[in-house]
Enzyme design. Structure first.
Site, PDB file in Angstrom:
ATOM      1  N   GLU A  98     -19.790 -38.501 128.657  1.00 43.67           N
ATOM      2  CA  GLU A  98     -20.818 -37.626 129.224  1.00 43.67           C
ATOM      3  C   GLU A  98     -22.208 -38.002 128.755  1.00 43.67           C
ATOM      4  O   GLU A  98     -22.393 -38.557 127.671  1.00 43.67           O
ATOM      5  CB  GLU A  98     -20.521 -36.179 128.837  1.00 43.67           C
ATOM      6  CG  GLU A  98     -19.196 -35.747 129.432  1.00 43.67           C
ATOM      7  CD  GLU A  98     -18.910 -34.270 129.284  1.00 43.67           C
ATOM      8  OE1 GLU A  98     -18.088 -33.776 130.042  1.00 43.67           O
ATOM      9  OE2 GLU A  98     -19.501 -33.629 128.404  1.00 43.67           O
ATOM     10  N   CYS A 111     -29.529 -37.447 126.199  1.00 44.30           N
ATOM     11  CA  CYS A 111     -28.581 -37.433 125.093  1.00 44.30           C
ATOM     12  C   CYS A 111     -27.416 -38.330 125.523  1.00 44.30           C
ATOM     13  O   CYS A 111     -26.736 -38.023 126.504  1.00 44.30           O
ATOM     14  CB  CYS A 111     -28.150 -35.985 124.885  1.00 44.30           C
ATOM     15  SG  CYS A 111     -26.866 -35.764 123.663  1.00 44.30           S
ATOM     16  N   CYS A 122     -14.472 -33.465 113.133  1.00 48.26           N
ATOM     17  CA  CYS A 122     -15.095 -32.186 112.765  1.00 48.26           C
ATOM     18  C   CYS A 122     -14.473 -31.123 113.670  1.00 48.26           C
ATOM     19  O   CYS A 122     -14.564 -31.210 114.895  1.00 48.26           O
ATOM     20  CB  CYS A 122     -16.612 -32.238 112.950  1.00 48.26           C
ATOM     21  SG  CYS A 122     -17.402 -33.610 112.072  1.00 48.26           S
ATOM     22  N   CYS A 125     -16.326 -29.292 116.701  1.00 47.35           N
ATOM     23  CA  CYS A 125     -16.953 -30.098 117.752  1.00 47.35           C
ATOM     24  C   CYS A 125     -15.903 -30.473 118.808  1.00 47.35           C
ATOM     25  O   CYS A 125     -14.826 -30.962 118.473  1.00 47.35           O
ATOM     26  CB  CYS A 125     -17.559 -31.349 117.133  1.00 47.35           C
ATOM     27  SG  CYS A 125     -18.180 -32.518 118.353  1.00 47.35           S
TER      28      CYS A 125
HETATM   29  N1  SAH Z   1     -21.523 -37.843 115.579  1.00 40.77           N
HETATM   30  C1  SAH Z   1     -22.921 -37.630 115.565  1.00 40.77           C
HETATM   31  C2  SAH Z   1     -23.544 -37.362 116.907  1.00 40.77           C
HETATM   32  C3  SAH Z   1     -22.870 -36.410 117.860  1.00 40.77           C
HETATM   33  S1  SAH Z   1     -22.897 -34.670 117.579  1.00 40.77           S
HETATM   34  C4  SAH Z   1     -23.258 -36.502 114.609  1.00 40.77           C
HETATM   35  O1  SAH Z   1     -22.339 -35.861 114.116  1.00 40.77           O
HETATM   36  O2  SAH Z   1     -24.426 -36.303 114.335  1.00 40.77           O
HETATM   37  C5  SAH Z   1     -24.497 -34.074 117.879  1.00 40.77           C
HETATM   38  C6  SAH Z   1     -24.813 -32.807 117.068  1.00 40.77           C
HETATM   39  O3  SAH Z   1     -24.091 -31.643 117.538  1.00 40.77           O
HETATM   40  C7  SAH Z   1     -24.439 -32.956 115.622  1.00 40.77           C
HETATM   41  O4  SAH Z   1     -25.452 -32.419 114.827  1.00 40.77           O
HETATM   42  C8  SAH Z   1     -23.179 -32.109 115.544  1.00 40.77           C
HETATM   43  O5  SAH Z   1     -22.863 -31.737 114.258  1.00 40.77           O
HETATM   44  C9  SAH Z   1     -23.553 -30.953 116.427  1.00 40.77           C
HETATM   45  N2  SAH Z   1     -22.430 -30.131 116.852  1.00 40.77           N
HETATM   46  C10 SAH Z   1     -21.142 -30.492 116.966  1.00 40.77           C
HETATM   47  N3  SAH Z   1     -20.394 -29.448 117.394  1.00 40.77           N
HETATM   48  C11 SAH Z   1     -21.239 -28.417 117.552  1.00 40.77           C
HETATM   49  C12 SAH Z   1     -21.068 -27.067 118.008  1.00 40.77           C
HETATM   50  N4  SAH Z   1     -19.879 -26.609 118.391  1.00 40.77           N
HETATM   51  N5  SAH Z   1     -22.167 -26.278 118.064  1.00 40.77           N
HETATM   52  C13 SAH Z   1     -23.378 -26.742 117.714  1.00 40.77           C
HETATM   53  N6  SAH Z   1     -23.604 -28.002 117.291  1.00 40.77           N
HETATM   54  C14 SAH Z   1     -22.540 -28.828 117.206  1.00 40.77           C
END
Ligand code: SAH
Length: 361
Positions: A98, A111, A122, A125
């Site tokens: 995406e 993005c 994580c 996510c």
């Molecule tokens: N892997 C990289 C980039 C992708 S995630 C990273 O972790 O930075 C992009 C951002 O979204 C990161 O800051 C991540 O921690 C955050 N993120 C992931 N899941 C989320 C959620 N459910 N709500 C809000 N932010 C989230």
């Protein structure tokens, strides 16, 4: 369970892998001006090969067959306010990624995804919940930017953030090649390109040794190792102390501020104790904090901190001398917000465009 951040799944070669020199090699038997025509058409005008009508039809067909584009069968979804667009792309091997385009008053930002899926696991996510499938190639990353730039018109696409699917520093080579070319070939300023990482220490160190001063965002989410081990499993490999050391290296190399991303999870990481520990880390690094209430994802039951608590956490940080802002949350109505990107969608009741072929114009 964390899989190793370096995987062997091979990205697929595609048209935008070819830099100017490679295009010149491909067209070595043609008159020289053909290279300029093709280059201008693809990179300056953002056209598909079929649309570059200065090239003879036979050459266009041969090029299209030999160097296919990467992104197909797009499902395009628009947020209610029309300021966010999300694409779900099918890749040639059937995988999905995406891309999200966001318009703001003063800028348009895309993005981009750097991997299909993600190995960082994580829990909160959506991409992490899916697991890792493969790395994206340079061309697959650049093509997302080119498509967004074209869609943004007449607005100028000025910013690229590596905050889509995947962990960009686990796919360092192709991501960095794409960054160099987005800067050099598409003319975006290095400071307007942001790599967001879960905290891969060797990758941050490598960034500190690059020449381009690309912006760095670190997804911290917890300021103590016991909590971060739980929320961001890679912390067990590179704990906060190692991460902070690498961040210091980056700051020393470029003399710039980095930002810490912090998804506020109700009753989990929104305590005064976490704010205090975070403020201590930020003071050392002069880092900025971006706060965002956790967005809902299918596989994680805990909710985001209610807005009142988000503001309290922000004010607690500010009282402790830390620069903190609450990030404008974009695209939640189309599951395009942070952490909500996943390839297999259950459609929400919003406008869903019928699948279109990328080059159907
Ligand atoms: N892997 C990289 C980039 C992708 S995630 C990273 O972790 O930075 C992009 C951002 O979204 C990161 O800051 C991540 O921690 C955050 N993120 C992931 N899941 C989320 C959620 N459910 N709500 C809000 N932010 C989230």
């Amino acid at each position: 369970m964390i899989s190793s951040p370096e995987h062997s799944a091979e990205p697929l070669p595609s048209l935008y892998d070819l830099d100017r020199e490679s295009l010149a090699d491909v067209l070595s038997s043609e008159p020289r001006y053909r290279v300029d025509q093709l280059w201008k058409g693809l990179y300056e005008d953002g056209r598909t090969i079929d649309e570059i009508t200065t090239l003879p039809k036979g050459l266009r067909t041969a090029l299209t067959d030999a160097y296919p584009v990467a992104l197909h069968h797009c499902v395009e979804r628009h947020s209610e306010d029309g300021e966010t667009v999300k694409w779900l792309w099918g890749l040639r091997d059937g995988d999905g990624i995406e891309t999200v385009l966001m318009h703001y008053r003063d800028r348009s930002t895309v993005c981009v995804s750097s991997q299909a899926g993600c190995a960082m696991a994580c829990d909160f996510c959506a991409t992490g919940q899916e697991g890792f499938r493969r790395h994206l190639g340079t061309g697959e990353i650049i093509e997302q930017v080119i498509h967004a730039r074209r869609t943004a018109l007449p607005r100028r696409l000025s910013n690229v953030v590596f905050m889509g699917m995947g962990e960009p520093l686990a796919n360092y080579g192709p991501v960095w090649d794409a960054i160099n070319r987005i800067h050099g070939d598409l003319g975006l300023s290095a400071r307007h390109l942001t790599v967001s990482t879960v905290g891969l220490v060797p990758g941050i160190r490598r960034m500190a040794n690059e020449t381009l001063p690309v912006s760095l965002a670190v997804s911290l989410h917890a300021a103590t190792n016991d909590l971060r081990d739980e929320l961001v499993p890679i912390n067990r490999r590179w704990p906060i102390e190692a991460l902070v050391d690498a961040c210091h290296e980056w700051v020393a190399a470029f003399g710039r501020r980095l930002s810490f991303e912090w998804a506020l999870i109700d009753g989990v990481n929104d305590s005064v104790g976490q704010a205090a520990a975070l403020a201590d880390l930020c003071r050392e690094l002069r880092a900025h904090v971006n706060l965002i209430p956790l967005n809902p994802t299918p596989g994680y039951p805990t909710i985001g901190t209610p807005m009142e608590g988000v503001i309290e956490f922000r004010d607690e940080l500010r009282r402790r001398g830390t620069n903190a802002t609450v990030r404008q949350n974009r695209g939640t109505d189309i599951d395009a917000a942070c952490g909500q990107l996943r390839a297999s969608q259950t459609p929400s009741p919003v406008r869903v465009a019928s699948p279109v072929r990328r080059r159907a114009t």
